[in-house]
Write a protein that holds these residues in place. Sequence first.
Motif, short mmCIF file in Angstrom:
data_model
loop_
_atom_site.label_atom_id
_atom_site.label_comp_id
_atom_site.label_asym_id
_atom_site.label_seq_id
_atom_site.Cartn_x
_atom_site.Cartn_y
_atom_site.Cartn_z
N MET A 1 -1.85 15.08 -0.34
CA MET A 1 -2.12 13.57 0.17
C MET A 1 -1.93 14.63 2.25
SD MET A 1 -2.55 10.34 -1.51
CE MET A 1 -3.06 9.80 -2.22
N THR A 2 -2.44 13.65 2.62
CA THR A 2 -2.25 13.35 4.02
C THR A 2 -1.20 12.88 4.30
OG1 THR A 2 -3.61 12.26 4.98
CG2 THR A 2 -4.45 14.64 5.37
N ASP A 3 -0.18 13.07 6.08
CA ASP A 3 0.71 12.07 5.72
C ASP A 3 -0.23 10.41 5.98
OD1 ASP A 3 2.16 13.54 5.67
OD2 ASP A 3 2.59 14.09 8.11
N LYS A 4 -1.13 10.22 6.10
CA LYS A 4 -1.75 9.26 6.48
C LYS A 4 -2.04 8.62 5.46
CE LYS A 4 -5.62 6.82 8.27
NZ LYS A 4 -7.34 6.99 9.74
N ASP A 5 -2.55 8.95 4.59
CA ASP A 5 -3.24 8.97 2.84
C ASP A 5 -2.01 8.24 2.34
OD1 ASP A 5 -5.16 9.02 3.27
OD2 ASP A 5 -5.87 10.93 2.89
N LEU A 6 -0.49 9.39 2.72
CA LEU A 6 0.84 9.10 1.74
C LEU A 6 1.48 7.91 2.44
CD1 LEU A 6 2.13 10.30 -0.86
CD2 LEU A 6 3.62 11.71 1.07
N VAL A 7 1.11 7.84 3.58
CA VAL A 7 1.92 6.51 3.91
C VAL A 7 1.36 4.91 3.51
CG1 VAL A 7 2.07 5.00 6.11
CG2 VAL A 7 2.50 7.27 5.94
N LYS A 8 -0.45 5.16 3.14
CA LYS A 8 -0.77 3.98 2.73
C LYS A 8 -0.22 4.16 1.35
CE LYS A 8 -5.32 2.33 1.94
NZ LYS A 8 -7.12 2.76 2.24
N LEU A 9 0.14 4.97 0.06
CA LEU A 9 -0.37 5.01 -0.64
C LEU A 9 1.03 4.94 -1.00
CD1 LEU A 9 -0.24 5.69 -3.66
CD2 LEU A 9 -0.21 7.88 -3.52
N ILE A 10 2.40 4.82 0.01
CA ILE A 10 3.40 5.02 -1.13
C ILE A 10 4.16 3.13 -0.44
CG2 ILE A 10 5.64 5.16 -0.20
CD1 ILE A 10 4.54 7.22 -2.00
N ASN A 11 3.54 2.94 0.80
CA ASN A 11 3.91 1.44 0.97
C ASN A 11 3.55 0.31 0.38
OD1 ASN A 11 5.93 1.97 3.55
ND2 ASN A 11 4.32 2.59 3.32
N SER A 12 2.06 0.96 -0.50
CA SER A 12 1.61 -0.17 -1.86
C SER A 12 1.95 -0.26 -3.46
CB SER A 12 0.09 0.27 -1.83
OG SER A 12 -0.04 0.96 -2.70
N GLN A 13 3.32 0.83 -3.13
CA GLN A 13 3.69 0.63 -4.48
C GLN A 13 5.43 -0.44 -4.31
OE1 GLN A 13 2.36 3.13 -6.84
NE2 GLN A 13 1.00 2.92 -5.71
N ALA A 14 5.21 -0.25 -5.90
CA ALA A 14 6.57 -1.42 -5.90
C ALA A 14 7.85 -0.88 -5.71
CB ALA A 14 6.46 -2.11 -7.81
N THR A 15 8.90 -0.80 -5.45
CA THR A 15 9.10 0.01 -4.97
C THR A 15 10.17 0.65 -6.21
OG1 THR A 15 10.60 -1.56 -3.35
CG2 THR A 15 12.60 -0.06 -4.06
N ASP A 16 11.16 0.33 -7.75
CA ASP A 16 11.32 0.42 -8.73
C ASP A 16 10.00 1.56 -9.38
OD1 ASP A 16 9.04 -1.37 -8.99
OD2 ASP A 16 10.42 -1.43 -11.07
N ASP A 17 9.05 1.18 -9.31
CA ASP A 17 8.08 2.38 -9.55
C ASP A 17 8.62 3.78 -8.87
OD1 ASP A 17 7.35 0.93 -11.61
OD2 ASP A 17 5.26 0.18 -10.14
N ILE A 18 8.34 3.42 -7.13
CA ILE A 18 8.58 4.76 -6.50
C ILE A 18 9.28 5.92 -6.69
CG2 ILE A 18 9.06 5.12 -4.57
CD1 ILE A 18 5.58 4.58 -4.59
#
Length: 516
Positions: free
Chosen positions: A103-120
Amino acid sequence: MPEEEKEPLPEEEAELEEETKDESGIDVEKTSLEELREVIAKKDRQGLLSIFERVPTIDIAEAADDLEPTELIYIFRNVESSWTADFFDDLTQDTKERLVQAMTDKDLVKLINSQATDDIVDTVGDMPANLASRVLKAADKEMRADINALLKYKDGTAGALMTTDYIELIGSLSVEAAMKAIRERGKDAETIYTIFVRNRQREFVGTVDLDDLIFADPQDKLDDIMNSDVVSVQATTDQEEVGQIFRRYDLNALAVLNDDDRLVGVITIDDAVDVMTEESSEDMARMSNMEPTEKPYLELSPWENAMKCIPWIMALLVLGTFTTMVLNRLESKAIFTNLPILIAFVPMLMDTGGNAGGQTTGLMIRSLALKEFSPKDIHRVLWREFRSALVVAAAIASFSFFWLLIEQYTGIVELGVLGEGTGSRVDLSGMNIWKGNCWNWEFGYHALINAGLIGVTMFAAVTVAKLVGTLLPIGAAAIKKDPALLSQPLLTTVMDVTTLMIYWAVAMAFFPQFAS
């Protein structure tokens, strides 16, 4: 007469088949890898969205694990984050790592910040350092702080399991204000069904369920309607105990507190179910003398699978040396050289003793895991199992007595030559009911003696096996060790040696003339 069922006409079959397809012609009953690749290759965004609308994300994720990273990126760029958050969590760890790397940094930012913290946190904890660093860098400042805080907790504890995405409100708040706060913050919370309440000193004081809020007077205070008699755990509490608390109290969410009784996170029921599944899998693996694994079976390589088995097999082989040593010593005894038929019954006796003990050990491990009793209850448990053991042993001994008679009379087991080299030599070879030469007192006498010997040995061996099968798991739990880890291999060795010694002692009592 009931009307006969008619075979569907070809036209009806076609209609039924069409009902399982969306407007793009995609089979939404069960999404396959080929169907996903088809919509991605066609850049058919509507077809892709239709799949996510109709098919559970876990099923899509199973099909998507074999997609190329570029194909996965297309999914994340064209499907709403409300769906891709669960979709990403359901992917295998290897697929997640391939995706993060591509993933690009842009795509990764969008993905990670949509996740629940405990799942990450669960994902990052198993990633190589370079990929984990990329994920942390992509997270926003608040999430990064939460992730780092959760990563500090020891794996397998409530702290490592909890999430910081919850709703906590002060007790003096009105129901109306609380509902407003839930509407504003609920989208980002892991659960809104349980609201956690604190006092002005930020101490956790209780919970309020969403249905209580809905039916309460808007002007009521949370302090007035909350449940103050709630269960909570410390951040250092073992995850197995967490799972048992969820099961015992039928919870949807559980508060995790620090040493100052302040709320630091919550554990939701979905995470608790994962823990209970993981703990059950570990116990099953250890009871089968294997190292537990977190990977699904089909994701294990042949080498990884073998490495889970080899150490335990080697350990059991070494423990089996004690059995070999005892059997070797007994074979040289006069009673076994003069009555070689007795050697034929050894495997049956050892297997039955091991099976009887294994049943009890499995029951003890389960009961200890479910907290139905603790090591301090050993006297009560041992007395109950002793009475049960006597009943089981009597039934097995009676059955084995009659079964041994059948074996000897039908020729399944031949008595052979008894007392070879002594003055009481008897040749009973080849005697069975089919040849009609076994209906004499000498054959009947020895058949009864052998059956009686095995019956008495069975009674003693099964009784001892049940007691040993009770003591080993309780003893392991008393010294804070996993009962499943220690009980099974020790039970095998202890019962094999014990059964052989019982067999020898009973045989000496039945045939004192061959004592040496």
